[in-house]
Design an enzyme around this catalytic site. Structure first.
Site, PDB file in Angstrom:
ATOM      1  N   LYS A  67     -27.101  36.325 -14.582  1.00  0.00           N
ATOM      2  CA  LYS A  67     -26.332  35.967 -13.265  1.00  0.00           C
ATOM      3  C   LYS A  67     -26.437  34.526 -12.639  1.00  0.00           C
ATOM      4  CE  LYS A  67     -28.037  40.212 -10.815  1.00  0.00           C
ATOM      5  NZ  LYS A  67     -28.662  40.950  -9.762  1.00  0.00           N
ATOM      6  N   ALA A 131     -40.729  38.129  -3.906  1.00  0.00           N
ATOM      7  CA  ALA A 131     -40.160  36.832  -3.812  1.00  0.00           C
ATOM      8  C   ALA A 131     -39.171  36.602  -5.124  1.00  0.00           C
ATOM      9  CB  ALA A 131     -40.878  35.779  -3.255  1.00  0.00           C
ATOM     10  N   ARG A 155     -47.260  37.427  -4.154  1.00  0.00           N
ATOM     11  CA  ARG A 155     -48.666  37.104  -4.995  1.00  0.00           C
ATOM     12  C   ARG A 155     -48.780  35.711  -5.057  1.00  0.00           C
ATOM     13  NH1 ARG A 155     -48.636  40.000 -10.713  1.00  0.00           N
ATOM     14  NH2 ARG A 155     -46.932  38.935 -10.941  1.00  0.00           N
ATOM     15  N   SER A 158     -45.846  30.028  -3.654  1.00  0.00           N
ATOM     16  CA  SER A 158     -45.021  28.944  -3.707  1.00  0.00           C
ATOM     17  C   SER A 158     -43.603  29.746  -3.793  1.00  0.00           C
ATOM     18  CB  SER A 158     -45.327  28.057  -4.820  1.00  0.00           C
ATOM     19  OG  SER A 158     -45.266  28.955  -5.995  1.00  0.00           O
ATOM     20  N   TYR A 223     -36.336  52.960  -7.382  1.00  0.00           N
ATOM     21  CA  TYR A 223     -35.738  54.136  -7.219  1.00  0.00           C
ATOM     22  C   TYR A 223     -36.154  55.080  -8.597  1.00  0.00           C
ATOM     23  CZ  TYR A 223     -32.617  51.812 -10.468  1.00  0.00           C
ATOM     24  OH  TYR A 223     -31.746  50.949 -11.138  1.00  0.00           O
TER      25      TYR A 223
HETATM   26  P1  ATR Z   1     -36.225  40.795  -9.144  1.00  0.00           P
HETATM   27  O1  ATR Z   1     -35.240  39.622  -9.753  1.00  0.00           O
HETATM   28  O2  ATR Z   1     -35.709  42.134  -9.539  1.00  0.00           O
HETATM   29  O3  ATR Z   1     -36.448  40.933  -7.741  1.00  0.00           O
HETATM   30  P2  ATR Z   1     -38.546  39.349 -10.476  1.00  0.00           P
HETATM   31  O4  ATR Z   1     -37.726  38.160 -10.290  1.00  0.00           O
HETATM   32  O5  ATR Z   1     -39.060  39.683 -11.529  1.00  0.00           O
HETATM   33  O6  ATR Z   1     -37.685  40.639  -9.964  1.00  0.00           O
HETATM   34  O7  ATR Z   1     -39.489  39.596  -9.158  1.00  0.00           O
HETATM   35  C1  ATR Z   1     -40.501  40.418  -9.206  1.00  0.00           C
HETATM   36  C2  ATR Z   1     -41.351  40.281  -7.987  1.00  0.00           C
HETATM   37  O8  ATR Z   1     -42.235  41.241  -8.112  1.00  0.00           O
HETATM   38  C3  ATR Z   1     -42.034  38.959  -7.715  1.00  0.00           C
HETATM   39  O9  ATR Z   1     -42.181  38.659  -6.288  1.00  0.00           O
HETATM   40  C4  ATR Z   1     -43.609  39.149  -8.478  1.00  0.00           C
HETATM   41  O10 ATR Z   1     -44.472  38.250  -7.808  1.00  0.00           O
HETATM   42  P3  ATR Z   1     -44.880  36.752  -8.358  1.00  0.00           P
HETATM   43  O11 ATR Z   1     -43.600  36.054  -7.809  1.00  0.00           O
HETATM   44  O12 ATR Z   1     -46.078  36.583  -8.001  1.00  0.00           O
HETATM   45  O13 ATR Z   1     -44.701  36.990  -9.855  1.00  0.00           O
HETATM   46  C5  ATR Z   1     -43.654  40.627  -7.666  1.00  0.00           C
HETATM   47  N1  ATR Z   1     -44.638  41.392  -8.610  1.00  0.00           N
HETATM   48  C6  ATR Z   1     -44.480  41.597  -9.891  1.00  0.00           C
HETATM   49  N2  ATR Z   1     -45.583  42.283 -10.503  1.00  0.00           N
HETATM   50  C7  ATR Z   1     -46.494  42.243  -9.449  1.00  0.00           C
HETATM   51  C8  ATR Z   1     -47.936  42.809  -9.074  1.00  0.00           C
HETATM   52  N3  ATR Z   1     -48.417  43.434 -10.001  1.00  0.00           N
HETATM   53  N4  ATR Z   1     -48.583  42.447  -8.101  1.00  0.00           N
HETATM   54  C9  ATR Z   1     -47.797  41.805  -6.902  1.00  0.00           C
HETATM   55  N5  ATR Z   1     -46.705  41.402  -6.979  1.00  0.00           N
HETATM   56  C10 ATR Z   1     -45.994  41.570  -8.249  1.00  0.00           C
END
Ligand code: ATR
Length: 280
Positions: A67, A131, A155, A158, A223
């Site tokens: 992307k 995020a 989580r 930042s 989903y």
């Molecule tokens: P996408 O682009 O599909 O939104 P991504 O960029 O991989 O996917 O984002 C995943 C999100 O899920 C992030 O906000 C991630 O938190 P971190 O930024 O702290 O990594 C969150 N996430 C994934 N697994 C998690 C978990 N077990 N607990 C809390 N947040 C989680």
């Protein structure tokens, strides 16, 4: 004319986009095809994209992991795609490639359709959980729609701060660490954008919901399964809920409108899509 459309990414094995777009073409009485174009990361992306540009492809979607990588090959970017730094839809017009991002607006359209009251909630408090790329698109789309109070809880705080810093017009927006989230009943609309709860980890939720959620709207972009544990808990606490699969349909519909200039009246495909998903 016959539309030649497709999807670029890797891997694409399970993508539902061909099913969705072939349905849209049929429903709009248009001829055309929608192909999966897998480009392996270790292969020459540059070469593959240049070949595509020289071909008669009218438009394509672009997904993980390309992307951002597609951007230098585009002749023009829309305001939304520029703000997000990511493109999921490309239109070829007079030989030029124009990059769009339909992720956020597709989500908001699906939310309005499934919960029309959300259109009147623009000054209410919104909480985005997560995020990543999806959260970012939704944050931008909500601002474009005129929402004025949007917090992002993640989580990794930042990352949430970075999204807000990139774009903080005259709205109230705050980044929060997931562990510091206390009373979620302060929020009127809660949007779950992380992958937590996705198959096979169906017994997990990103936060545990509590309190009375009557009158609130809770949405999950996951989903698979169609009804996540997060949504089940929200429903038990009285919230109106919004399922993730319709987001797929509306991101795709927006791309389809960009390519063909046509929309589909009968978008009643959510049930069919849920059957496709359950059949998988
Ligand atoms: P996408 O682009 O599909 O939104 P991504 O960029 O991989 O996917 O984002 C995943 C999100 O899920 C992030 O906000 C991630 O938190 P971190 O930024 O702290 O990594 C969150 N996430 C994934 N697994 C998690 C978990 N077990 N607990 C809390 N947040 C989680």
């Amino acid at each position: 004319m016959s539309y030649r459309l497709g999807l670029i990414g890797y891997p694409l094995g399970h993508s539902l986009s061909p099913w969705i777009h072939e349905n849209y073409l049929k429903r709009a009485n248009l001829n055309g095809s929608y192909e999966k174009i897998e480009i392996k990361p270790d292969e020459q992306f540059d070469k593959a994209i240049k070949q595509l540009k020289a071909s008669d492809v009218d438009g394509f979607n672009i997904t993980v992991p390309y992307k951002e990588r597609i951007i230098p090959y585009l002749d023009e970017l829309t305001k939304e795609a520029k703000a997000m730094g990511a493109v999921n839809t490309v239109l070829k017009r007079n030989g030029r490639w124009i990059g769009y991002n339909t992720d956020g607006i597709g989500y908001v359209r699906s939310l309005y359709l499934s919960q029309p009251k959300v259109e009147k909630m623009k000054t209410d408090r919104v909480l985005i959980l997560g995020a990543g790329g999806a959260a970012r698109g939704i944050y931008h789309a909500l601002i474009d729609e005129g929402f004025t109070q949007i917090d992002i809880a993640n989580r990794t705080i930042s990352t949430a701060k970075k999204i807000i810093k990139e774009r903080k017009p005259k709205i109230r927006a705050e980044a929060i660490g997931l562990e510091s989230l206390k009373d979620i009943t302060d929020y009127d609309l809660i949007i779950q954008t992380t992958s937590v709860g996705m198959h096979p980890n169906v017994n997990q939720t990103v936060i545990s919901l509590n309190g009375d959620l009557t009158g609130k709207v809770v949405s999950d972009i996951v989903y698979q399964p169609l009804e996540t544990l997060f949504l089940r808990e929200a429903k038990k606490l009285g919230a109106s809920i919004c399922y993730g699969h319709t987001m797929l349909l509306y991101q795709a519909l927006h791309a389809f409108e960009i390519w063909t200039g046509k929309t589909i009246d009968d978008t009643n495909m959510a049930d069919e899509l849920s059957k496709q998903l359950e059949g998988e």
